[in-house]
Design a protein around this motif. Sequence first.
Motif, PDB file in Angstrom:
ATOM      1  N   THR B 322       0.846  -1.190   0.000  1.00  0.00           N
ATOM      2  CA  THR B 322       0.000   0.000   0.000  1.00  0.00           C
ATOM      3  C   THR B 322       0.883   1.241   0.000  1.00  0.00           C
ATOM      4  OG1 THR B 322      -0.115   0.329   2.401  1.00  0.00           O
ATOM      5  CG2 THR B 322      -1.697  -1.221   1.445  1.00  0.00           C
ATOM      6  N   ASN B 323       0.307   2.354  -0.424  1.00  0.00           N
ATOM      7  CA  ASN B 323       1.116   3.585  -0.474  1.00  0.00           C
ATOM      8  C   ASN B 323       1.465   4.063   0.929  1.00  0.00           C
ATOM      9  OD1 ASN B 323      -1.479   4.451   0.169  1.00  0.00           O
ATOM     10  ND2 ASN B 323      -1.497   6.127  -1.305  1.00  0.00           N
ATOM     11  N   LEU B 324       0.607   3.808   1.903  1.00  0.00           N
ATOM     12  CA  LEU B 324       0.927   4.207   3.275  1.00  0.00           C
ATOM     13  C   LEU B 324       2.073   3.362   3.816  1.00  0.00           C
ATOM     14  CD1 LEU B 324       0.442   5.836   5.823  1.00  0.00           C
ATOM     15  CD2 LEU B 324      -1.423   4.267   6.419  1.00  0.00           C
ATOM     16  N   GLY B 325       2.018   2.056   3.551  1.00  0.00           N
ATOM     17  CA  GLY B 325       3.107   1.177   3.961  1.00  0.00           C
ATOM     18  C   GLY B 325       4.413   1.594   3.308  1.00  0.00           C
ATOM     19  N   ILE B 348       0.487  -0.974  11.394  1.00  0.00           N
ATOM     20  CA  ILE B 348      -0.233   0.118  10.729  1.00  0.00           C
ATOM     21  C   ILE B 348      -1.721  -0.154  10.875  1.00  0.00           C
ATOM     22  CG2 ILE B 348      -0.549   1.351   8.558  1.00  0.00           C
ATOM     23  CD1 ILE B 348       2.211   0.178   7.708  1.00  0.00           C
ATOM     24  N   LYS B 349      -2.392   0.694  11.634  1.00  0.00           N
ATOM     25  CA  LYS B 349      -3.752   0.365  12.056  1.00  0.00           C
ATOM     26  C   LYS B 349      -4.848   1.101  11.303  1.00  0.00           C
ATOM     27  CE  LYS B 349      -3.230  -2.695  15.213  1.00  0.00           C
ATOM     28  NZ  LYS B 349      -3.442  -4.075  14.812  1.00  0.00           N
ATOM     29  N   ALA B 350      -4.510   2.181  10.654  1.00  0.00           N
ATOM     30  CA  ALA B 350      -5.571   2.939   9.969  1.00  0.00           C
ATOM     31  C   ALA B 350      -4.959   3.737   8.840  1.00  0.00           C
ATOM     32  CB  ALA B 350      -6.267   3.884  10.945  1.00  0.00           C
ATOM     33  N   GLY B 351      -5.783   4.045   7.868  1.00  0.00           N
ATOM     34  CA  GLY B 351      -5.340   4.882   6.751  1.00  0.00           C
ATOM     35  C   GLY B 351      -5.579   6.353   7.048  1.00  0.00           C
ATOM     36  N   ILE B 352      -5.194   7.177   6.106  1.00  0.00           N
ATOM     37  CA  ILE B 352      -5.398   8.621   6.231  1.00  0.00           C
ATOM     38  C   ILE B 352      -6.058   9.094   4.940  1.00  0.00           C
ATOM     39  CG2 ILE B 352      -4.274  10.853   6.543  1.00  0.00           C
ATOM     40  CD1 ILE B 352      -2.014   9.394   8.025  1.00  0.00           C
ATOM     41  N   ALA B 353      -7.191   9.766   5.093  1.00  0.00           N
ATOM     42  CA  ALA B 353      -7.941  10.191   3.912  1.00  0.00           C
ATOM     43  C   ALA B 353      -7.248  11.343   3.198  1.00  0.00           C
ATOM     44  CB  ALA B 353      -9.351  10.609   4.323  1.00  0.00           C
ATOM     45  N   ARG B 354      -7.468  11.422   1.908  1.00  0.00           N
ATOM     46  CA  ARG B 354      -6.911  12.513   1.110  1.00  0.00           C
ATOM     47  C   ARG B 354      -7.315  13.844   1.722  1.00  0.00           C
ATOM     48  NH1 ARG B 354      -9.010  12.813  -4.907  1.00  0.00           N
ATOM     49  NH2 ARG B 354     -10.922  13.013  -3.689  1.00  0.00           N
ATOM     50  N   GLY B 355      -6.351  14.772   1.762  1.00  0.00           N
ATOM     51  CA  GLY B 355      -6.620  16.085   2.334  1.00  0.00           C
ATOM     52  C   GLY B 355      -5.608  16.406   3.418  1.00  0.00           C
ATOM     53  N   LYS B 356      -6.041  17.222   4.349  1.00  0.00           N
ATOM     54  CA  LYS B 356      -5.135  17.659   5.421  1.00  0.00           C
ATOM     55  C   LYS B 356      -4.837  16.478   6.356  1.00  0.00           C
ATOM     56  CE  LYS B 356      -6.523  22.522   5.347  1.00  0.00           C
ATOM     57  NZ  LYS B 356      -5.603  22.703   4.193  1.00  0.00           N
ATOM     58  N   ILE B 357      -3.585  16.442   6.812  1.00  0.00           N
ATOM     59  CA  ILE B 357      -3.153  15.408   7.741  1.00  0.00           C
ATOM     60  C   ILE B 357      -2.978  16.054   9.115  1.00  0.00           C
ATOM     61  CG2 ILE B 357      -1.412  13.674   8.320  1.00  0.00           C
ATOM     62  CD1 ILE B 357      -0.549  13.709   5.374  1.00  0.00           C
ATOM     63  N   GLU B 358      -3.697  15.528  10.109  1.00  0.00           N
ATOM     64  CA  GLU B 358      -3.557  16.030  11.472  1.00  0.00           C
ATOM     65  C   GLU B 358      -2.652  15.089  12.272  1.00  0.00           C
ATOM     66  OE1 GLU B 358      -7.499  16.305  13.071  1.00  0.00           O
ATOM     67  OE2 GLU B 358      -7.979  18.132  11.937  1.00  0.00           O
TER      68      GLU B 358
END
Lengths: 69, 511
Positions: B322-325, B348-358
């Motif tokens: 995956t791109n996150l991995g 790695i437990k969750a993804g991050i949606a497109r947009g701002k990263i908090e």
Amino acid sequence: MAAAKRWTDMRVYVNRKPVDLAPGMQVKHALIHAGQMAAIEAGLKVYDERGHELGLDGALADGRKIFVK
Amino acid sequence: MQGFRIALISLLLIMSPASRGYANQVDLRILYVNDFHGFAEPYQPAGSQAALGGIACLAGAVDRARQKQPSLLLAAGDMIQGNVSANLFQGQSFVDVMNAMKFDAMVVGNHEFDFGPEVLKERMAQANFPFLGANVEGLPSLKPYVIKDLQGIKIAIVGVVTRDTLTTHPRNLGDLKFITPESALRKYLPELKGQADIIVVVSHCGYPEDRELADKIPGLDVIVGGHTHTKLLQPQVVGHTIIVQAWEHAKALGVLDLQVKDGKIVKFQGALQEINPAADRADLQTQEIVARYAGRIGPIIHQVIGETRLDLDAPRVRTGETNLGDFIADVMRQTAGADAAIINSGAIKAGIARGKIEVQDVYTALPYDNYLVAVRLTGAQLKEALEHGVSHLEKASHGFPQVSGLTFTYSRSAPVGSRVKDVTVDGRPLDLNKEYAVATIDFLAAGGSGYTVFGDALKKAGDYANLGGALTSGALTYNDPGTWLRDLVMDAIQARKTIAPKVDGRSQAVD
């Protein structure tokens, strides 16, 4: 460059079985290596060789013996 | 007659061992804790049926203990770093709590250095109590010892910390030097003897090491210990030295009562009081401080640190690249300066949606407190690691490897142990006999998720050396227990501001 400092490797014993770890690793790493985390999750505890309970984030050193019971 | 009385009183004063004016017997109490690691709230430890600890409840216990007997409150190190909430404030929250609890002294633990020297200096300036470190050279604000007067008894409190502190990243230590705790204690003991009746060592060296110090150095009355997170239910004695340690994470308060006669300890008793949040009354002031900082966490975790132009995929992390991995493994490889990196999908437990990263997004994606190591593996061992990673494809296991710096193909239908086909590292075919530096997380390096090959590689480790910024050995090329992987990932996102990682075929199933 700072002068090299020499460290010894770290071999500990979990239930008398040797486990080799990197410096800075803790009781939990030794338990992971020894396949003992499931036992901890089931309620067993980990003790040093004098019978004192240890926290999972406790530090280890070369030659330490820990026991899960 | 009056002259005789004056002479008699004067003679009694001269003969008395107490030019300091000892009472016949004095009862003292030492309250002690160690290795809080920023655990402010109660929590349920692994295998436990109930929540334990909670700093406000512990503070309440301290208050009640003090009301019964004037006391010193001592901390044996590793107090302000570790738990998420403490780390978000770089220990400031916990120093505020310790100020409110009126600690008398604390020895620095190895993890007090994890935020770097400038933050440590800020924490020391913030504290209303001294940070001690008699065997640390090069940090003037770190005192070797402090003398306290409790009921007319002078008590010297001297702090020593383990030289294991040198396993923290060298950037956190600067030019600090650590002499052995034994050398430091021998150095200061003569002057302490001249100033105090009782010598208390606050030691962040570990319980076995405390026993050795007690055995080797006569004249230490009490050692309050930490580092090994040992639950000493009763004080232990080596020679004439009383040794105590209060477990970890605010789950226990140590109480040591000393009876002092003519300036000497003649009797003692002590025990650990476990902190039960269901039963122990909290101190309201401490509770308010904890709540105040908890309220401040919101703005911090909602802080925007960057942006992603693509959804960062986690749901498929257990079954394929995956791109996150990829992004996380790239950060690992680049930070460690390694040839390759492997992280198991279970980290790695969750993804991050497109947009701002908090900040919160990264915490949710990487919730475990894993740190980065790099281990030297042969090509054969690297292949073995990959074989393990694809050995449970049918179960979408937590072991599937997300990688960087290498590519590999694998067959789903081949027998377990023979699934990995073509492997390249840095574009070149894997050489089974060549050694590669492979970055991973401490969990895998310890053999977690079944990755025994990393642990096996460490068996070859000989001496370790600190060379230009990393603690290395024959098998270990990078080791930073003081920095969580998620902080490295956040730093990388902040540095790049915008990321758009794409799957680029690092791991491919051929059937």
